[in-house]
Design a protein around this motif. Structure first.
Motif, PDB file in Angstrom:
ATOM      1  N   GLU A   1       0.868  -1.284  -0.031  1.00 28.58           N
ATOM      2  CA  GLU A   1      -0.008  -0.046  -0.041  1.00 28.58           C
ATOM      3  C   GLU A   1       0.869   1.299  -0.085  1.00 28.58           C
ATOM      4  O   GLU A   1       0.774   2.275  -0.750  1.00 28.58           O
TER       5      GLU A   1
ATOM      6  N   LYS B   1     -12.034  -8.098   1.443  1.00 32.26           N
ATOM      7  CA  LYS B   1     -11.657  -6.600   1.276  1.00 32.26           C
ATOM      8  C   LYS B   1     -12.099  -6.563  -0.328  1.00 32.26           C
ATOM      9  O   LYS B   1     -11.931  -7.376  -1.226  1.00 32.26           O
TER      10      LYS B   1
ATOM     11  N   GLN C   1     -11.671  -3.206  -3.210  1.00 30.46           N
ATOM     12  CA  GLN C   1     -11.043  -1.968  -3.578  1.00 30.46           C
ATOM     13  C   GLN C   1     -11.207  -1.452  -5.093  1.00 30.46           C
ATOM     14  O   GLN C   1     -10.982  -2.448  -5.772  1.00 30.46           O
TER      15      GLN C   1
ATOM     16  N   THR D   1      -9.563   0.996  -7.816  1.00 27.97           N
ATOM     17  CA  THR D   1      -8.690   1.871  -8.180  1.00 27.97           C
ATOM     18  C   THR D   1      -8.676   2.735  -9.546  1.00 27.97           C
ATOM     19  O   THR D   1      -9.113   2.154 -10.496  1.00 27.97           O
TER      20      THR D   1
ATOM     21  N   TRP E   1     -13.651   1.502   6.033  1.00 28.12           N
ATOM     22  CA  TRP E   1     -13.473   2.029   4.849  1.00 28.12           C
ATOM     23  C   TRP E   1     -11.952   2.644   4.535  1.00 28.12           C
ATOM     24  O   TRP E   1     -11.397   3.011   5.715  1.00 28.12           O
ATOM     25  N   GLN E   2     -11.619   2.785   3.498  1.00 32.99           N
ATOM     26  CA  GLN E   2      -9.906   3.154   3.232  1.00 32.99           C
ATOM     27  C   GLN E   2     -10.071   3.881   2.027  1.00 32.99           C
ATOM     28  O   GLN E   2     -10.681   3.690   1.014  1.00 32.99           O
TER      29      GLN E   2
ATOM     30  N   VAL F   1      -7.577   5.278  -4.807  1.00 31.91           N
ATOM     31  CA  VAL F   1      -8.061   3.900  -4.298  1.00 31.91           C
ATOM     32  C   VAL F   1      -8.971   3.920  -3.250  1.00 31.91           C
ATOM     33  O   VAL F   1      -8.668   4.712  -2.031  1.00 31.91           O
TER      34      VAL F   1
ATOM     35  N   GLY G   1     -11.268   1.798  -0.853  1.00 31.59           N
ATOM     36  CA  GLY G   1     -11.449   0.194  -0.303  1.00 31.59           C
ATOM     37  C   GLY G   1     -12.448  -0.138   0.892  1.00 31.59           C
ATOM     38  O   GLY G   1     -12.736   0.770   1.770  1.00 31.59           O
TER      39      GLY G   1
END
Length: 845
Positions: A88, A196, A198, A200, A793-794, A840, A842
């Motif tokens: 990451e 997960k 995500q 991008t 959340w990310q 990104v 995720g």
């Protein structure tokens, strides 16, 4: 720049005075929780005591190149673990970019997503000494297939738990052809379901979806499944998508009372366009940039003009064949792999059995660079004699756009024209591999022995159909193909040098098939004499049997009197050459390690690597058959405390024989058939630094620095080229200094975790040629990113090459490998990618 890098090395050495640094926060390069990297038994049985100790100290557990899983600090060789958190923060543009952040690995990332260059310190090769493995077993036995290597069939995604990378050390004992092992450890299920997804998005037209989920099926039975789908216009503007496709991986793990059984499957279906070098300056006046015509950062010779190429050749029955090819297909890899793995502990006898079968096909289309651009008038006039002989009284030659009657005047643009080579390659391959091993620790009156013995075997093979044909193009991004037409004094078209842009049909034509059987016996013993003092020794003996054939060709004229493009083609004769080869190799390693404490240790190691010729030799005509030998010596200092560490490794390699031979492009025939044999030695000595410093709980600094002196020695050539001009020179495309610095700020605010990080990467001066006449200047790039995590959340934003630094990773290897480009600095090469950004988003569960 060098002062900056040496200052970095000094800062890393300062770690030795900070061994009491706090371990409460994560340093880049170390997973946030040890169990995430220790629950897998994919490559070596887990030592529970080592796991508990590593968990307490916040250090990595490694399994690659080891009899049993143990702390990174305890091994006597150079190894790194790359966690998901590292991926990451590094935010690599491809797998080569990820591996290139490690010490001792000099990678070139500019070819596209796959098939990039991986060089290990001390081994002068473009990737053939790196073994790509998944859970301790290769997906294809050899490191290089027909126009593909491991990163084309083993792709990074969320199904990779972490990656372990061994440099030197025991790699020759635990893998074939290997001075390094890149081992991707896959995610496996546990009692709690997790996953997960995500998305991008990139400003280069990138759209990518990654996802995985893992959890229980029933008591003691677990699943994991995941992969990615991706569409990418590309870092360079081809006029068509660069990458499209994806992969899926899945496994089922069942725990036994004394071990586990795992079944896995991989499927890849992916297209990746290949970027080749471009001209960056006018060869008539190298101070004049070609940037107005072919942009340094996004220009490419790839073009929609090559979406429907007609390939023409004569088969073995004398019949002219035509087939179509589309450059946008790029490197189309289709591959499926199934595997099984069994690990068990029978009262201290550790048994491991792994097996896998891979079947795939590669369809590869790419547009390669050949000669430098030349003055349009001079190029046309060079064909006056040939066209006069073929078509009669030729008064002049002129250009039109291929497929039209539209006149093209080079002088209205750059004044230049150039050649390029369309390569169309088709291959199918298979590989069955198995690895069986037994390990046992024995206590004796004089220390203990941890002994491992094993058998590895593989049945594998490839076939190949290859056709190259050359085109005449304009000098600009997405170039149009050109016709060179011969005119009479009255302006009548008499004939053409080209045929719909083709300068030479079937300039190279080959076909063959190969099959191989091999087996290896290996053993390794770790003798702990007293606490902290260990001697490690291993040996591997391999035997191969190759059978195959190559279809013979001869020069032919396809008989079209209106063009010169088919006058000197290669054609199949109908005959084949059957070939057999039975190479063998014996590799060994010996290492010693002494740990003064849990924080300070030293080690030394000697390794012997023999690399036999690959299976492709039996489907090639007149191949160079060599078994190369590399003797490697290492000595290291280890300092570690909590999440701070410093590993310093000195190395020396004697590589003999080194085959630096190459096939040069002959502009007269349009063939890559000018064999320039250069056989000699390489001697490389240097030192590498690998460090992480937890300065504060909220600030960490990672860095890698390699300083070396890669030299050619004792070269010989049988073709009249002067080998003395290469004596003592710097090895082609290998720098003396390279490294990176990666600071990271990590803190919490109002329940949101914020991470801000950067990366500065430096690549020292290199040369394109054996004679060191043309340099690839040093360069440095800067990247940065920020990640916000709130609950599940990310969100991440990351940018590369923020200041649009210029740099070339190679020259034009078809023409400049011997004596350069006639200029002190390269004017034809493959530039690094320009500034780009990715977003990104995720969600984990």
């Amino acid at each position: 720049m060098l002062k900056t890098l040496f200052a970095t090395g000094t800062a890393l050495v300062a770690l030795s005075t900070a061994l009491s640094a706090p371990a409460g926060a994560q340093a880049v390069g170390t997973p946030d929780t040890t169990p995430a990297t220790t629950t897998s038994v994919d490559s070596a049985p887990v030592d529970k005591a080592a796991v508990e100790k590593a968990d307490q100290e916040g250090t990595d557990i490694i399994v690659t190149g080891s009899t049993r899983a143990q702390r990174r600090f305890d091994v006597s060789y150079a190894i790194n673990t790359i966690s998901k958190e590292d991926v990451e923060k590094i935010a690599p543009v491809n797998f080569a970019d990820l591996i290139g952040q490690l010490p001792g690995f000099q990678t070139e990332i500019t070819g596209g997503e796959v098939q990039n260059i991986y060089r290990i310190r001390g081994l002068p090769n473009d990737g053939g000494f790196v073994s790509f493995q998944q859970d301790g077993l290769p997906l294809f036995h050899e490191n290089d297939g027909v126009f593909f290597r491991g990163d084309a069939i083993l792709k990074q995604d969320l199904m990779t738990d972490h990656v372990e990378v061994v440099r030197g050390g025991p790699a020759p004992v635990y893998a074939s052809y290997s001075g390094a092992i890149v081992n991707a450890i896959t995610v496996t299920g546990k009692d709690v379901t997790r996953g997960k997804a995500q998305l991008t998005l990139g400003d280069t037209g990138l759209y990518r979806l990654d996802a995985y989920q893992a959890g229980p099926i029933s008591e003691k039975t677990y699943y994991a499944v995941g992969g990615f789908l991706r569409y990418h216009d590309g870092y360079r503007d081809n006029g068509f998508p660069n990458d499209k496709g994806g992969q899926i991986r899945a496994n089922i793990l069942h725990e036994l009372d004394n071990g586990s059984i795992k079944l896995n499957v991989n499927y890849v279906n992916d297209h990746n366009t290949f970027y080749l070098p471009i001209p960056t300056a006018d060869p008539r006046n190298p101070s004049v940039s070609l940037d107005p015509y072919i942009d340094y950062f996004n220009g490419t010779m790839n073009s929609p003009a090559l979406r429907d190429v007609n390939l023409k050749y004569r088969d073995g029955a004398g019949v002219i064949q035509n087939r179509n090819s589309d450059l946008s297909d790029g490197r189309h890899m289709q591959m499926v792999n199934v595997g099984a793995q069994y690990d068990a502990d029978f009262n201290g006898w550790l048994v491991s059995a792994k097996g896998g079968f891979t079947k795939g096909k590669l369809d590869f289309a790419a547009f390669y660079s050949t000669t430098n651009p030349v003055d349009g008038n001079a190029f046309a006039n060079s064909y006056l004699a040939r066209t006069t002989a073929a078509f009669g009284a030729v008064s002049r030659l002129g250009y039109v756009l291929a497929g039209t009657n539209t006149v093209y005047d080079p002088n209205a643009a750059s004044g230049l024209v150039m050649q390029g080579q369309y390569r169309d390659i088709h291959s199918s391959f298979y590989s069955a591999q198995t690895n069986l091993s037994v390990a046992k620790r024995f206590d004796t009156g004089f220390g203990s022995h941890d002994l491992k013995v094993g058998f590895y075997g593989s049945l594998y093979g490839e076939d190949s159909k290859t056709l190259y044909q050359n085109y005449l193009i304009e000098v600009r991004g997405q170039p149009r193909t050109l016709e060179l037409v011969a005119y009479s004094a009255a302006g009548t078209a008499l004939g053409r040098v080209t045929d719909n842009g083709v300068l030479n049909y079937a300039a190279t034509l080959s076909q063959g098939d190969s099959d191989a059987k091999m087996f290896a016996l290996y053993a390794n013993d770790t003798w702990e004499i007293v606490k902290g003092l260990r001697i490690d020794a291993g040996i591997r003996h391999e035997r191969y049997k190759y059978t195959g054939y190559a279809s013979l060709t001869a020069q032919a004229n396809l008989g079209d009197a209106t063009t010169l493009a088919d006058d000197t083609t290669r054609a199949f004769t109908g005959a084949i050459l059957n070939q057999k080869l039975s190479p063998k190799a014996t590799n060994w390693t010996v290492g010693a390690n002494y740990d003064f404490s849990n924080h300070v240790g030293v080690y030394g190691r000697a390794s012997h690597l023999e690399t036999p010729p690959n299976v492709q030799t039996v489907m090639s005509i007149n191949p160079t058959i060599l078994t190369t030998v590399a003797d490697q010596y290492e000595a290291g200092l280890k300092l570690a405390s909590g999440r701070s560490y410093l590993y310093v490794t000195g190395f020396y390699t004697n590589f003999d024989p080194l085959n630096a031979s190459f096939l040069a492009f002959d502009p007269t025939t349009g063939r890559n058939d000018v064999n320039v044999p250069f056989i000699g030695k390489a001697k490389v000595k240097g030192i590498e630094f690998d460090g992480a410093w937890q300065v504060k709980p909220w600030f960490s600094l990672n860095g890698a620095l390699t300083i070396s002196d890669p030299k050619y020695k004792n070269f010989e050539s049988s073709t009249g080229a002067d080998p003395t001009q290469a004596e003592g020179n710097q090895i082609v495309r290998q720098p003396k200094v390279y490294g990176n610095i990666r600071p990271s700020f990590d803190f919490d605010t109002n329940g949101t975790k914020i991470s801000v990080y950067g990366r500065f990467t430096y690549m020292g001066k290199r040369y394109v040629d054996l004679y060191n006449n043309t340099a690839l200047p040093a360069y440095g790039t800067t990247g940065a990113g920020v990640t916000l995590c709130h609950g599940s959340w990310q969100v991440q934003v990351v940018g590369d090459n923020l200041f649009n630094a210029h740099g070339l990773t190679e020259g034009n290897t078809r023409t400049d490998s011997l004596s350069g480009q006639g200029n002190a600095e390269a004017i034809y090469g493959r530039p690094i990618f320009g500034r780009n950004f990715r977003l990104v988003i995720g969600k984990s569960w």
